[in-house]
Design a protein around this motif. Structure first.
Motif, PDB file in Angstrom:
ATOM      1  N   ASN A 120       0.807  -1.216   0.000  1.00  0.00           N
ATOM      2  CA  ASN A 120       0.000   0.000   0.000  1.00  0.00           C
ATOM      3  C   ASN A 120       0.846   1.275   0.000  1.00  0.00           C
ATOM      4  N   MET A 121       2.038   1.210  -0.544  1.00  0.00           N
ATOM      5  CA  MET A 121       2.923   2.383  -0.544  1.00  0.00           C
ATOM      6  C   MET A 121       2.632   3.312  -1.720  1.00  0.00           C
ATOM      7  N   GLY A 122       2.180   2.769  -2.831  1.00  0.00           N
ATOM      8  CA  GLY A 122       1.815   3.598  -3.978  1.00  0.00           C
ATOM      9  C   GLY A 122       2.895   4.603  -4.354  1.00  0.00           C
ATOM     10  N   LEU A 123       2.519   5.873  -4.386  1.00  0.00           N
ATOM     11  CA  LEU A 123       3.446   6.927  -4.806  1.00  0.00           C
ATOM     12  C   LEU A 123       4.649   7.070  -3.878  1.00  0.00           C
ATOM     13  N   ARG A 124       4.534   6.541  -2.685  1.00  0.00           N
ATOM     14  CA  ARG A 124       5.663   6.623  -1.747  1.00  0.00           C
ATOM     15  C   ARG A 124       6.820   5.735  -2.187  1.00  0.00           C
ATOM     16  N   VAL A 176       3.710  13.455   0.034  1.00  0.00           N
ATOM     17  CA  VAL A 176       3.462  12.280  -0.810  1.00  0.00           C
ATOM     18  C   VAL A 176       2.758  11.205   0.017  1.00  0.00           C
ATOM     19  N   TYR A 177       1.511  10.936  -0.330  1.00  0.00           N
ATOM     20  CA  TYR A 177       0.725   9.853   0.245  1.00  0.00           C
ATOM     21  C   TYR A 177       0.697   8.699  -0.776  1.00  0.00           C
ATOM     22  N   PRO A 178       0.234   7.533  -0.407  1.00  0.00           N
ATOM     23  CA  PRO A 178       0.188   6.435  -1.383  1.00  0.00           C
ATOM     24  C   PRO A 178      -0.588   6.770  -2.660  1.00  0.00           C
ATOM     25  N   THR A 179      -1.709   7.499  -2.529  1.00  0.00           N
ATOM     26  CA  THR A 179      -2.491   7.826  -3.727  1.00  0.00           C
ATOM     27  C   THR A 179      -2.784   9.329  -3.836  1.00  0.00           C
ATOM     28  N   VAL A 234      -0.775  13.400  -3.938  1.00  0.00           N
ATOM     29  CA  VAL A 234       0.388  14.279  -3.871  1.00  0.00           C
ATOM     30  C   VAL A 234      -0.102  15.709  -3.691  1.00  0.00           C
ATOM     31  N   LEU A 259       3.494   3.204 -11.836  1.00  0.00           N
ATOM     32  CA  LEU A 259       3.154   2.468 -10.608  1.00  0.00           C
ATOM     33  C   LEU A 259       1.755   1.864 -10.676  1.00  0.00           C
ATOM     34  N   LEU A 278      -1.032   3.614 -11.264  1.00  0.00           N
ATOM     35  CA  LEU A 278      -2.021   4.546 -10.699  1.00  0.00           C
ATOM     36  C   LEU A 278      -2.556   5.483 -11.780  1.00  0.00           C
TER      37      LEU A 278
END
Lengths: 65, 277
Positions: free
Chosen positions: A27-31, B5-8, B10, B34, B36
């Motif tokens: 669940n890190m995605g953009l991280r 920066v969060y998982p989904t 910015v 990624l 997304l």
């Protein structure tokens, strides 16, 4: 223009994404983006990272300018 | 300037003559890599103090909107661009939002975003955001922590982990992280065009006094002559607490406008000026 290069009023951009498999990569995605990739994005903006902190939920960066 | 920066998600907020919108294209490409897909975009800003110094695409709000729209995927079909006025022509709020059809509620109902912009800072208080000994070799991180302590600015959220930086010869940026919530402060203290901003995320279920405490601390630290507060919230009247909090601090509400945006919900933009004016 201020001597420090600051104009004052900021520009703010917020982008939301979704994925077919949002729990992938823990669940890190953009991280998952490494510093080199983030810096490439920031090069387009003309900023660099000067300080950073993060926790379980997100990462926060202080930028130049 | 700051980046979150969060998982989904910015959030990137930059000042000066930065070309913020040029980040859209590379961000979308990295997100695509990624797996997304973009489902919502929000762009906001106040009125520039030095509009003629801004490079393209920030040369006008019209140019900015055209540039954003050219770089957004077609699935973000619900789009709206508005300039929200205030009683002062120098203080308008520029908003662009875009969202797709399939994710109408990307932001939980309970959360709101508060963006505060302050000008005409108290001169004595603004001096605290100058380095004591510019060029002494001290790192910006250490000097930033000293400014945080000197100004008491960290008290806006005592529970947050702070990350701050002091610029040479002046200027200050600070990010606070508290669970899944961020806060951020930016200060340009130069006399004649002094400016500070404060932004945070809150929940409508927070204690009603929380937003009052934050506003009180922010006003104490900067004593602005003019202050705008923009609240973005999907379904709540949190904005009504702002004037109740600021008027006892000597700031009078001069104007208040509201507009509705797809997905983002309502944005309420309020202008306050010090009674001393």
């Amino acid at each position: 223009m201020a001597a420090s290069g600051f104009e004052g009023f900021e520009k703010r951009l917020e982008l939301h994404f979704f994925g077919d498999d949002p729990v992938s990569h823990d669940n890190m995605g953009l991280r998952l983006l490494d510093l080199e990739s983030l810096q490439e994005v920031l090069n387009a903006v003309q900023c660099t990272i000067v300080s950073a902190v993060g926790n379980h939920y997100f990462d926060a960066y202080v930028l130049s300018e | 300037s700051s980046l979150f920066v969060y998982p989904t998600k910015v959030i990137i907020k930059t000042c000066g003559t930065t070309q913020l919108l040029k980040s859209i294209r590379p961000l979308l490409q990295y997100a695509h890599d990624l797996g997304l897909t973009l489902c919502e975009c929000r762009y906001t800003r106040g009125s520039f103090i030095f509009p003629k110094s801004q490079p393209f695409p920030h040369t006008s709000f019209k140019d900015e909107v055209i540039y954003i729209e050219e770089n957004l995927p077609t699935n973000l079909c619900y789009r709206k661009a508005t300039v929200m006025p205030s009683k002062l022509p120098t203080h308008s709020w520029h908003v662009f939002t875009a969202s797709d059809q399939t994710h109408p509620q990307n932001m939980p109902d309970v959360l709101y975003t508060m963006e505060i912009c302050m000008t005409e800072l108290d001169r004595v208080l603004a001096r605290k955001f100058y380095l004591r000994d510019p060029g002494d070799g001290k790192s910006g991180d250490i000097a930033g922590k000293e400014m945080t302590e000197l100004t008491g600015i960290g008290d806006t959220n005592p529970g947050a982990i702070l990350c701050e930086f002091a610029f040479d010869p002046c200027g200050y940026s600070m990010n606070g992280i508290d669970g899944d919530r961020y806060s951020t402060i930016h200060v340009t203290p130069e006399d004649g065009y002094s400016y500070a901003s404060y932004e945070c995320v809150g929940s409508i279920y927070d204690d009603k006094d929380d937003v009052v405490k934050v506003l009180k601390k922010v006003v104490q630290v900067f004593r602005p002559g003019t202050m705008t507060v923009s609240i973005t919230c999907t379904s709540h009247d949190i904005w009504t607490r702002i004037a109740l909090a600021l008027e006892p601090l000597g700031l009078k509400c001069r104007s208040c406008v509201m507009d509705e945006f797809p997905t983002a919900g309502s944005i309420v933009f309020q202008l306050f000026t010090a009674r001393r004016k």
